[in-house]
Write a protein that holds these residues in place. Structure first.
Motif, PDB file in Angstrom:
ATOM      1  N   ASP A   1      73.899  23.026  30.805  1.00 16.81           N
ATOM      2  CA  ASP A   1      72.779  23.795  30.258  1.00 16.81           C
ATOM      3  C   ASP A   1      72.679  25.160  30.931  1.00 16.81           C
ATOM      4  OD1 ASP A   1      72.185  21.683  28.584  1.00 16.81           O
ATOM      5  OD2 ASP A   1      70.356  21.082  29.664  1.00 16.81           O
ATOM      6  N   VAL A   2      72.838  25.196  32.249  1.00 14.85           N
ATOM      7  CA  VAL A   2      72.800  26.472  32.980  1.00 14.85           C
ATOM      8  C   VAL A   2      73.891  27.394  32.464  1.00 14.85           C
ATOM      9  CG1 VAL A   2      73.190  27.574  35.226  1.00 14.85           C
ATOM     10  CG2 VAL A   2      71.697  25.563  35.055  1.00 14.85           C
ATOM     11  N   LEU A   3      75.112  26.888  32.337  1.00 14.86           N
ATOM     12  CA  LEU A   3      76.226  27.709  31.878  1.00 14.86           C
ATOM     13  C   LEU A   3      76.003  28.207  30.448  1.00 14.86           C
ATOM     14  CD1 LEU A   3      79.183  25.676  33.399  1.00 14.86           C
ATOM     15  CD2 LEU A   3      78.145  27.781  34.288  1.00 14.86           C
ATOM     16  N   LEU A   4      75.434  27.370  29.592  1.00 20.32           N
ATOM     17  CA  LEU A   4      75.154  27.780  28.226  1.00 20.32           C
ATOM     18  C   LEU A   4      74.090  28.877  28.182  1.00 20.32           C
ATOM     19  CD1 LEU A   4      75.506  27.546  25.195  1.00 20.32           C
ATOM     20  CD2 LEU A   4      73.977  25.556  25.235  1.00 20.32           C
ATOM     21  N   VAL A   5      73.036  28.725  28.964  1.00 18.34           N
ATOM     22  CA  VAL A   5      71.973  29.730  28.969  1.00 18.34           C
ATOM     23  C   VAL A   5      72.494  31.049  29.543  1.00 18.34           C
ATOM     24  CG1 VAL A   5      69.691  30.340  29.882  1.00 18.34           C
ATOM     25  CG2 VAL A   5      70.096  28.057  28.941  1.00 18.34           C
ATOM     26  N   VAL A   6      73.305  31.003  30.588  1.00 15.32           N
ATOM     27  CA  VAL A   6      73.925  32.221  31.109  1.00 15.32           C
ATOM     28  C   VAL A   6      74.706  32.908  29.987  1.00 15.32           C
ATOM     29  CG1 VAL A   6      75.782  33.099  32.614  1.00 15.32           C
ATOM     30  CG2 VAL A   6      74.027  31.587  33.546  1.00 15.32           C
ATOM     31  N   SER A   7      75.522  32.137  29.268  1.00  9.19           N
ATOM     32  CA  SER A   7      76.313  32.698  28.164  1.00  9.19           C
ATOM     33  C   SER A   7      75.420  33.338  27.113  1.00  9.19           C
ATOM     34  CB  SER A   7      77.160  31.618  27.497  1.00  9.19           C
ATOM     35  OG  SER A   7      78.127  31.137  28.381  1.00  9.19           O
ATOM     36  N   GLU A   8      74.351  32.668  26.739  1.00  8.25           N
ATOM     37  CA  GLU A   8      73.471  33.181  25.697  1.00  8.25           C
ATOM     38  C   GLU A   8      72.755  34.457  26.133  1.00  8.25           C
ATOM     39  OE1 GLU A   8      73.531  32.304  22.673  1.00  8.25           O
ATOM     40  OE2 GLU A   8      74.639  30.443  22.881  1.00  8.25           O
ATOM     41  N   LEU A   9      72.253  34.500  27.360  1.00  6.94           N
ATOM     42  CA  LEU A   9      71.538  35.691  27.824  1.00  6.94           C
ATOM     43  C   LEU A   9      72.471  36.890  27.945  1.00  6.94           C
ATOM     44  CD1 LEU A   9      69.121  34.242  30.545  1.00  6.94           C
ATOM     45  CD2 LEU A   9      68.632  34.755  28.139  1.00  6.94           C
ATOM     46  N   VAL A  10      73.665  36.678  28.475  1.00  4.72           N
ATOM     47  CA  VAL A  10      74.620  37.780  28.623  1.00  4.72           C
ATOM     48  C   VAL A  10      75.128  38.225  27.245  1.00  4.72           C
ATOM     49  CG1 VAL A  10      76.837  38.487  29.611  1.00  4.72           C
ATOM     50  CG2 VAL A  10      75.229  37.147  30.986  1.00  4.72           C
ATOM     51  N   THR A  11      75.407  37.273  26.365  1.00  5.73           N
ATOM     52  CA  THR A  11      75.836  37.627  25.012  1.00  5.73           C
ATOM     53  C   THR A  11      74.762  38.440  24.300  1.00  5.73           C
ATOM     54  OG1 THR A  11      77.265  35.693  24.810  1.00  5.73           O
ATOM     55  CG2 THR A  11      76.508  36.692  22.752  1.00  5.73           C
ATOM     56  N   ASN A  12      73.518  38.035  24.439  1.00  7.67           N
ATOM     57  CA  ASN A  12      72.415  38.759  23.812  1.00  7.67           C
ATOM     58  C   ASN A  12      72.360  40.200  24.320  1.00  7.67           C
ATOM     59  OD1 ASN A  12      70.313  38.295  21.863  1.00  7.67           O
ATOM     60  ND2 ASN A  12      68.859  38.663  23.515  1.00  7.67           N
ATOM     61  N   ALA A  13      72.550  40.389  25.630  1.00  6.11           N
ATOM     62  CA  ALA A  13      72.557  41.747  26.190  1.00  6.11           C
ATOM     63  C   ALA A  13      73.748  42.554  25.652  1.00  6.11           C
ATOM     64  CB  ALA A  13      72.590  41.688  27.714  1.00  6.11           C
ATOM     65  N   CYS A  14      74.890  41.899  25.480  1.00  5.34           N
ATOM     66  CA  CYS A  14      76.076  42.582  24.935  1.00  5.34           C
ATOM     67  C   CYS A  14      75.849  43.013  23.487  1.00  5.34           C
ATOM     68  CB  CYS A  14      77.299  41.665  25.001  1.00  5.34           C
ATOM     69  SG  CYS A  14      77.931  41.354  26.646  1.00  5.34           S
ATOM     70  N   LEU A  15      75.251  42.148  22.693  1.00  2.00           N
ATOM     71  CA  LEU A  15      75.101  42.415  21.263  1.00  2.00           C
ATOM     72  C   LEU A  15      73.919  43.314  20.916  1.00  2.00           C
ATOM     73  CD1 LEU A  15      75.801  38.860  19.791  1.00  2.00           C
ATOM     74  CD2 LEU A  15      77.344  40.838  19.822  1.00  2.00           C
ATOM     75  N   HIS A  16      72.847  43.224  21.690  1.00  2.98           N
ATOM     76  CA  HIS A  16      71.606  43.876  21.280  1.00  2.98           C
ATOM     77  C   HIS A  16      71.012  44.847  22.299  1.00  2.98           C
ATOM     78  CE1 HIS A  16      71.613  41.007  18.010  1.00  2.98           C
ATOM     79  NE2 HIS A  16      71.655  40.009  18.887  1.00  2.98           N
ATOM     80  N   ALA A  17      71.643  45.028  23.447  1.00  2.00           N
ATOM     81  CA  ALA A  17      70.981  45.820  24.491  1.00  2.00           C
ATOM     82  C   ALA A  17      71.932  46.705  25.287  1.00  2.00           C
ATOM     83  CB  ALA A  17      70.237  44.884  25.443  1.00  2.00           C
ATOM     84  N   GLU A  18      72.959  47.231  24.655  1.00  2.00           N
ATOM     85  CA  GLU A  18      73.870  48.162  25.327  1.00  2.00           C
ATOM     86  C   GLU A  18      74.628  47.531  26.484  1.00  2.00           C
ATOM     87  OE1 GLU A  18      71.804  51.840  26.260  1.00  2.00           O
ATOM     88  OE2 GLU A  18      70.438  51.468  24.594  1.00  2.00           O
ATOM     89  N   GLY A  19      74.677  46.234  26.533  1.00  2.00           N
ATOM     90  CA  GLY A  19      75.419  45.522  27.565  1.00  2.00           C
ATOM     91  C   GLY A  19      74.574  45.162  28.769  1.00  2.00           C
TER      92      GLY A  19
ATOM     93  N   ALA B   1      81.520  46.146  32.551  1.00  2.00           N
ATOM     94  CA  ALA B   1      82.573  45.147  32.771  1.00  2.00           C
ATOM     95  C   ALA B   1      83.108  44.625  31.451  1.00  2.00           C
ATOM     96  CB  ALA B   1      82.035  43.990  33.602  1.00  2.00           C
ATOM     97  N   ARG B   2      84.420  44.452  31.376  1.00  2.00           N
ATOM     98  CA  ARG B   2      85.036  43.803  30.214  1.00  2.00           C
ATOM     99  C   ARG B   2      84.913  42.293  30.419  1.00  2.00           C
ATOM    100  NH1 ARG B   2      88.399  45.877  26.766  1.00  2.00           N
ATOM    101  NH2 ARG B   2      88.821  48.093  26.768  1.00  2.00           N
ATOM    102  N   GLY B   3      84.767  41.572  29.333  1.00  2.00           N
ATOM    103  CA  GLY B   3      84.675  40.118  29.429  1.00  2.00           C
ATOM    104  C   GLY B   3      83.453  39.665  30.195  1.00  2.00           C
ATOM    105  N   ALA B   4      82.320  40.325  29.964  1.00  3.08           N
ATOM    106  CA  ALA B   4      81.102  40.048  30.738  1.00  3.08           C
ATOM    107  C   ALA B   4      80.644  38.604  30.620  1.00  3.08           C
ATOM    108  CB  ALA B   4      79.985  40.999  30.320  1.00  3.08           C
ATOM    109  N   VAL B   5      80.746  38.031  29.425  1.00  2.00           N
ATOM    110  CA  VAL B   5      80.259  36.658  29.236  1.00  2.00           C
ATOM    111  C   VAL B   5      81.108  35.681  30.042  1.00  2.00           C
ATOM    112  CG1 VAL B   5      79.810  34.820  27.567  1.00  2.00           C
ATOM    113  CG2 VAL B   5      79.291  37.192  26.972  1.00  2.00           C
ATOM    114  N   ALA B   6      82.418  35.791  29.957  1.00  3.69           N
ATOM    115  CA  ALA B   6      83.305  34.901  30.717  1.00  3.69           C
ATOM    116  C   ALA B   6      83.127  35.110  32.215  1.00  3.69           C
ATOM    117  CB  ALA B   6      84.756  35.133  30.315  1.00  3.69           C
ATOM    118  N   ARG B   7      83.013  36.349  32.656  1.00  2.00           N
ATOM    119  CA  ARG B   7      82.790  36.625  34.087  1.00  2.00           C
ATOM    120  C   ARG B   7      81.483  36.008  34.559  1.00  2.00           C
ATOM    121  NH1 ARG B   7      83.658  42.660  35.789  1.00  2.00           N
ATOM    122  NH2 ARG B   7      83.261  41.641  37.761  1.00  2.00           N
ATOM    123  N   ALA B   8      80.440  36.135  33.752  1.00  2.00           N
ATOM    124  CA  ALA B   8      79.135  35.585  34.126  1.00  2.00           C
ATOM    125  C   ALA B   8      79.188  34.067  34.214  1.00  2.00           C
ATOM    126  CB  ALA B   8      78.071  36.034  33.121  1.00  2.00           C
ATOM    127  N   ARG B   9      79.841  33.420  33.251  1.00  2.00           N
ATOM    128  CA  ARG B   9      79.972  31.947  33.285  1.00  2.00           C
ATOM    129  C   ARG B   9      80.764  31.503  34.509  1.00  2.00           C
ATOM    130  NH1 ARG B   9      79.012  28.467  28.941  1.00  2.00           N
ATOM    131  NH2 ARG B   9      80.622  27.092  29.706  1.00  2.00           N
TER     132      ARG B   9
END
Length: 167
Positions: free
Chosen positions: A77-95, A43-51
């Motif tokens: 806090d929930v929205l921030l943690v969602v953003s951080e976990l999805v961003t981490n997967a995008c940057l370090h784990a092939e999405g 998915a494009r824009g995974a972080v925004a979609r997840a939030r």
């Protein structure tokens, strides 16, 4: 990283007061045990979609709109943690592959699955003045507990985090 949970991601363990029993003081609006899933693979824009997906779930579960500052902070806090976990997967784990949200009487559990080989961990030592590298430190600070579980087939993992429901 936490390793204190004796049960796998998606299983919050026994609810206080027995299986299926609402916890004392639990809001009737909170649909205990409800799970929401969002497929994010490719998915494009995974972080925004997840939030957006998480924000909609919080509305449906009665966390938003928040009546008090504490309730608003819990939802943010929930929205921030969602953003951080999805961003981490995008940057370090092939999405990210999938986001799962589970609402219980006193806890919301967030899970992000990916196909990456690494394991996230807060940078140590944490250096607040440096750009980047703050995601898992934020997750650690905001969450009751979090951890990583490897997929049984060896390909990928699920990073999970639990936050307290607003009072």
């Amino acid at each position: 990283m936490s390793t204190t949970r004796p049960y796998p991601p998606g299983d919050l363990g026994p609810e206080p007061g027995g299986a299926g029993a609402p916890a004392a003081g639990a809001s009737a609006a909170v649909p205990s045990g409800q799970i929401r899933r969002l497929r994010l693979a490719g998915a494009r824009g995974a972080v925004a979609r997840a939030r957006d997906f998480a924000r909609e779930a919080l509305h449906d579960w009665g966390w938003l709109p928040a009546a008090t500052a504490d309730q608003r902070a819990a939802a943010e806090d929930v929205l921030l943690v969602v953003s951080e976990l999805v961003t981490n997967a995008c940057l370090h784990a092939e999405g990210p592959e999938e986001l799962r949200l589970r609402c219980a009487a006193k806890v919301i559990r967030l899970e992000v699955s990916d196909l990456g080989a690494g394991s996230p961990a807060p940078r140590s030592p944490h250096r607040p003045g440096r750009p980047g590298g703050h995601g898992m430190f934020i997750v650690q600070r905001l969450c009751l507990d979090w951890g990583v579980v490897r997929n049984a087939d060896g390909a990928g993992k699920t990073v999970w985090a639990e936050l307290a429901a607003p009072s």
